[in-house]
Design a protein around this motif. Sequence first.
Motif, PDB file in Angstrom:
ATOM      1  N   ASP A  53       0.716  -1.352   0.016  1.00  0.00           N
ATOM      2  CA  ASP A  53       0.103  -0.069  -0.007  1.00  0.00           C
ATOM      3  C   ASP A  53       0.839   1.216   0.028  1.00  0.00           C
ATOM      4  OD1 ASP A  53      -1.747   2.001   0.436  1.00  0.00           O
ATOM      5  OD2 ASP A  53      -2.847   1.296   2.257  1.00  0.00           O
ATOM      6  N   LEU A  54       0.727   1.853  -1.002  1.00  0.00           N
ATOM      7  CA  LEU A  54       1.513   3.197  -1.102  1.00  0.00           C
ATOM      8  C   LEU A  54       1.300   4.244  -0.068  1.00  0.00           C
ATOM      9  CD1 LEU A  54       3.673   4.626  -2.996  1.00  0.00           C
ATOM     10  CD2 LEU A  54       2.000   5.667  -4.353  1.00  0.00           C
ATOM     11  N   ALA A  55       0.188   4.259   0.597  1.00  0.00           N
ATOM     12  CA  ALA A  55      -0.232   5.093   1.667  1.00  0.00           C
ATOM     13  C   ALA A  55       0.460   4.852   3.002  1.00  0.00           C
ATOM     14  CB  ALA A  55      -1.781   5.063   1.817  1.00  0.00           C
ATOM     15  N   LYS A  56       1.262   3.667   2.931  1.00  0.00           N
ATOM     16  CA  LYS A  56       1.853   3.330   4.244  1.00  0.00           C
ATOM     17  C   LYS A  56       3.285   4.368   4.332  1.00  0.00           C
ATOM     18  CE  LYS A  56       0.233  -1.510   4.652  1.00  0.00           C
ATOM     19  NZ  LYS A  56       0.836  -2.942   4.999  1.00  0.00           N
ATOM     20  N   PRO A  57       3.516   4.258   5.691  1.00  0.00           N
ATOM     21  CA  PRO A  57       4.829   4.895   5.870  1.00  0.00           C
ATOM     22  C   PRO A  57       5.928   4.460   5.168  1.00  0.00           C
ATOM     23  CG  PRO A  57       3.683   4.598   7.975  1.00  0.00           C
ATOM     24  CD  PRO A  57       2.994   3.866   6.852  1.00  0.00           C
ATOM     25  N   VAL A  58       6.852   5.107   4.703  1.00  0.00           N
ATOM     26  CA  VAL A  58       8.053   4.470   4.091  1.00  0.00           C
ATOM     27  C   VAL A  58       8.895   3.519   4.657  1.00  0.00           C
ATOM     28  CG1 VAL A  58      10.240   5.041   2.945  1.00  0.00           C
ATOM     29  CG2 VAL A  58       8.311   6.504   2.821  1.00  0.00           C
ATOM     30  N   GLN A  59       9.024   3.766   6.000  1.00  0.00           N
ATOM     31  CA  GLN A  59       9.640   2.506   6.893  1.00  0.00           C
ATOM     32  C   GLN A  59       9.025   1.222   6.849  1.00  0.00           C
ATOM     33  OE1 GLN A  59      12.789   3.002   8.437  1.00  0.00           O
ATOM     34  NE2 GLN A  59      12.624   0.978   8.491  1.00  0.00           N
ATOM     35  N   GLU A  60       7.693   1.417   6.728  1.00  0.00           N
ATOM     36  CA  GLU A  60       6.744  -0.118   6.785  1.00  0.00           C
ATOM     37  C   GLU A  60       7.100  -0.531   5.388  1.00  0.00           C
ATOM     38  OE1 GLU A  60       2.844   0.247   8.032  1.00  0.00           O
ATOM     39  OE2 GLU A  60       3.260   1.555   9.689  1.00  0.00           O
ATOM     40  N   ILE A  61       6.999   0.286   4.465  1.00  0.00           N
ATOM     41  CA  ILE A  61       7.145  -0.372   3.125  1.00  0.00           C
ATOM     42  C   ILE A  61       8.394  -0.714   2.757  1.00  0.00           C
ATOM     43  CG2 ILE A  61       7.499   0.439   0.645  1.00  0.00           C
ATOM     44  CD1 ILE A  61       5.456   2.482   1.175  1.00  0.00           C
ATOM     45  N   VAL A  62       9.376  -0.474   3.472  1.00  0.00           N
ATOM     46  CA  VAL A  62      10.941  -1.042   3.442  1.00  0.00           C
ATOM     47  C   VAL A  62      11.038  -2.286   4.100  1.00  0.00           C
ATOM     48  CG1 VAL A  62      13.372  -0.685   3.918  1.00  0.00           C
ATOM     49  CG2 VAL A  62      11.802   1.389   2.931  1.00  0.00           C
ATOM     50  N   ASP A  63      10.209  -2.466   5.219  1.00  0.00           N
ATOM     51  CA  ASP A  63      10.190  -3.421   6.014  1.00  0.00           C
ATOM     52  C   ASP A  63       9.529  -4.540   5.307  1.00  0.00           C
ATOM     53  OD1 ASP A  63      11.700  -2.275   8.046  1.00  0.00           O
ATOM     54  OD2 ASP A  63       9.853  -1.888   9.225  1.00  0.00           O
TER      55      ASP A  63
ATOM     56  N   ILE B 266      13.364   7.777   1.817  1.00  0.00           N
ATOM     57  CA  ILE B 266      13.383   7.318   0.459  1.00  0.00           C
ATOM     58  C   ILE B 266      12.166   7.698  -0.249  1.00  0.00           C
ATOM     59  CG2 ILE B 266      13.198   5.167  -0.931  1.00  0.00           C
ATOM     60  CD1 ILE B 266      15.002   3.647   1.361  1.00  0.00           C
ATOM     61  N   ASP B 267      12.377   8.074  -1.563  1.00  0.00           N
ATOM     62  CA  ASP B 267      11.216   8.422  -2.286  1.00  0.00           C
ATOM     63  C   ASP B 267      10.728   7.194  -3.202  1.00  0.00           C
ATOM     64  OD1 ASP B 267       9.239   9.582  -3.829  1.00  0.00           O
ATOM     65  OD2 ASP B 267      10.683  11.339  -4.853  1.00  0.00           O
ATOM     66  N   ILE B 268       9.475   6.721  -2.674  1.00  0.00           N
ATOM     67  CA  ILE B 268       9.072   5.557  -3.142  1.00  0.00           C
ATOM     68  C   ILE B 268       8.697   5.488  -4.815  1.00  0.00           C
ATOM     69  CG2 ILE B 268       7.157   3.666  -2.942  1.00  0.00           C
ATOM     70  CD1 ILE B 268       9.516   3.429  -1.067  1.00  0.00           C
TER      71      ILE B 268
END
Length: 427
Positions: free
Chosen positions: A219-229, A271-273
């Motif tokens: 989900d692109l709306a999640k915080p970047v840290q969660e996306i990275v994890d 980080i710019d997703i």
Amino acid sequence: MLIAHISSLAFIFVLLCLSAFFSGSETALTAASRARIHRLARDGDGRAKRVEKLIEDKERLIGAILLGNNLVNILASALATSVFISLVGESGVVYATLIMTALVLIFSEVLPKSYAISNPDGMALAVGRVIGLVVLLFSPVVNLVRHIVRGTLNMFGVDLESNEAVLSARDEIRGVIDLGASEGGIRKSHRDMLDSILDLDDITVEDVMIHRKNMALIDLAKPVQEIVDEVIESPFTRLPIYEDDAENIVGVLHAKDVLRAMKATSDPAEIDIHAIMTDAWFVPETTTLREQMNAFLSRRAHFAMVVDEYGAIQGLVTLEDILEEIVGDITDEFDHANHGVKKLTDGWIQVDGTMTIRDLNRRFDWSLPDSDASTLAGLVIYESEIIPIVGQRFQFHGFDFEIIGRRRNQLTQIKVRPVAADAVSGD
């Protein structure tokens, strides 16, 4: 008179040898492997080029050989009859018929054809030059005979010009593979791989894709840290990204791009997703595996989203999914050992409902139809015309089925086994 008889017998012997040559040549040239001859011709073998040219027009070839064979056989029989009549009178016709029939059958038919069938390619290469001259010499007569034959058949409604090969080259290859497997010359795993290659034009990405309910999405709306994890913890290197709704795929995130971005900054949250994700590639569900594989190779891509005719997401397909159709399951250190099949001690086989019929047939050498449904659950629903409940049993296509798992309207686990031979005979 004695010298004349000896000369006639010697000539008959020569004619029988010519008859044997024609008979053996016919068998060799018709039984020779076109694929092997073509390969030799492509490699520059002059003899193979002659043979390949001869067998391109088999009607002309067979006509010339039969004409030559009949000429020498009839002439030999006529000379033998003349010799025997002069020796024993009118009864010589019977003796000549019996003796010539035996000689022609054994030495001019069975013997040369038996040898030719044991080594068709070698003999075809050996006789190609001489038979080529025979075809050239007899071509006027053969052409006349062909016109007579075609005209006669046309009177009975048979048009040879419109007759086309019933089997395609692919069907012929498949027949050779099946024959080799039945004779033990080709291992089952190799046969499955060859069959799968031939089926690439008949299988669509819909049959091999990862269904949308099994896709790992970000989900692109999640915080970047969660996306990275999520990317780090995922066993996949490419993950689709959606915005607002899971149907709205806006891009694909590659694990290596995330690692490069992490290396370039001390804070992963910066980080710019949007900058590191790539555009999603959408393909229709009706695309064949051969078309999709060629598209993957030309685009140097390994990943595509599958959509239906309305543009709705149906799943995703990767290059690995296509390769697995050919070589079987490809597992790595991140894959689980569960292949959706478990053999039970009572003879039943427990199968995931989502397992494809094609994979099941290939694994157990079964012949369940996959024209109306691609998965085992789909086949049961199609044949039963209901969504069965746990415990229901069915029998069709020579197999017993029992539903042992269901989640909402989805059949998750099914037991299947071939119907016992005694049960079939009892029906």
